[in-house]
Scaffold this active site. Structure first.
Site, short mmCIF file in Angstrom:
data_model
loop_
_atom_site.label_atom_id
_atom_site.label_comp_id
_atom_site.label_asym_id
_atom_site.label_seq_id
_atom_site.Cartn_x
_atom_site.Cartn_y
_atom_site.Cartn_z
N PRO A 161 0.82 -1.22 0.00
CA PRO A 161 0.00 0.00 0.00
C PRO A 161 0.85 1.27 0.00
O PRO A 161 1.84 1.38 0.72
CB PRO A 161 -0.81 -0.12 1.29
CG PRO A 161 -0.92 -1.59 1.51
CD PRO A 161 0.40 -2.15 1.04
N CYS A 162 0.43 2.22 -0.83
CA CYS A 162 1.22 3.44 -1.00
C CYS A 162 0.79 4.58 -0.09
O CYS A 162 1.50 5.57 0.05
CB CYS A 162 1.17 3.89 -2.45
SG CYS A 162 -0.50 4.29 -3.01
N GLN A 163 -0.36 4.47 0.58
CA GLN A 163 -0.87 5.57 1.39
C GLN A 163 0.13 6.09 2.41
O GLN A 163 0.20 7.30 2.63
CB GLN A 163 -2.18 5.17 2.09
CG GLN A 163 -3.33 4.92 1.15
CD GLN A 163 -3.43 3.47 0.72
OE1 GLN A 163 -2.46 2.72 0.75
NE2 GLN A 163 -4.60 3.07 0.28
N PHE A 185 3.09 6.71 2.11
CA PHE A 185 4.16 7.48 1.45
C PHE A 185 3.64 8.48 0.43
O PHE A 185 4.40 9.24 -0.15
CB PHE A 185 5.13 6.51 0.76
CG PHE A 185 5.57 5.40 1.66
CD1 PHE A 185 6.53 5.63 2.63
CD2 PHE A 185 4.99 4.16 1.58
CE1 PHE A 185 6.92 4.62 3.50
CE2 PHE A 185 5.37 3.13 2.45
CZ PHE A 185 6.33 3.37 3.40
N SER A 186 2.34 8.49 0.22
CA SER A 186 1.74 9.35 -0.78
C SER A 186 1.85 10.82 -0.37
O SER A 186 1.83 11.16 0.81
CB SER A 186 0.26 8.97 -0.94
OG SER A 186 -0.36 9.83 -1.86
#
Length: 166
Positions: free
Chosen positions: A83-85, A87-88
């Site tokens: 999941p990228c959240q 680091f977004s």
């Protein structure tokens, strides 16, 4: 004698975009792991219709709970997009403090299964200065998969990994 297919495990498989690309590149999926029920439903359809795969290879499960040791040990590739959240650029950008940070699970899979190669997809935001140490930690965990187990504070483990690198 036919060409040997390379075996892959995909974590955080989503609806199967990366799975399709890997399949087209000649990889044989041994398991696709995704926890989101809607994505799993789509992934199973995509397995049948696009990949000609048995949808039973799709596991609707939290990667942290998936029994890695039940898989065969001769895996050529572990792929996935944690999941990228965390680091977004839109959001709180909490990195390792965000409960959605699944890099530790991906890194654990590398340590347990010892694949020949890995493919990790994430967002450009992971490369921001505020995540510089955590990104370094990820890279060093990949380089030295057996040096630490990911069960301690990442900063402590980073210090140990840096000593190995020196």
């Amino acid at each position: 004698m036919g060409i040997k297919k390379l075996k892959s495990l995909e974590l955080f498989a989503g609806a199967g975009g990366l799975s399709l690309g890997l399949h087209q590149a000649g990889f044989q999926h041994i398991a696709l792991v995704e926890w989101n029920a809607r994505a799993v439903k789509t992934l199973k359809i995509n397995c049948e219709q696009l990949l000609n795969l048995n949808p039973e290879l799709v596991f609707e499960e939290d990667v942290r709970e998936f029994p890695l040791s039940s898989l065969e040990q001769n895996i050529d590739l572990i792929a996935g997009g944690p999941p990228c959240q965390p680091f977004s650029t839109s959001g709180k950008s909490l990195a390792h403090l965000d409960q959605r940070d699944m890099f530790p699970s991906f890194l654990n899979a590398i340590r347990v299964l010892r694949p020949k190669s890995i493919l990790i997809e994430n967002v450009k935001g992971l490369l921001r200065d505020r995540f510089k140490e955590y990104f370094e930690y990820i890279i060093l965990r990949i380089q030295y998969p057996f040096a630490v187990n990911g069960e301690n504070n990442f900063s402590d483990e980073l210090r140990k990994l840096r000593r190995l690198k020196a």
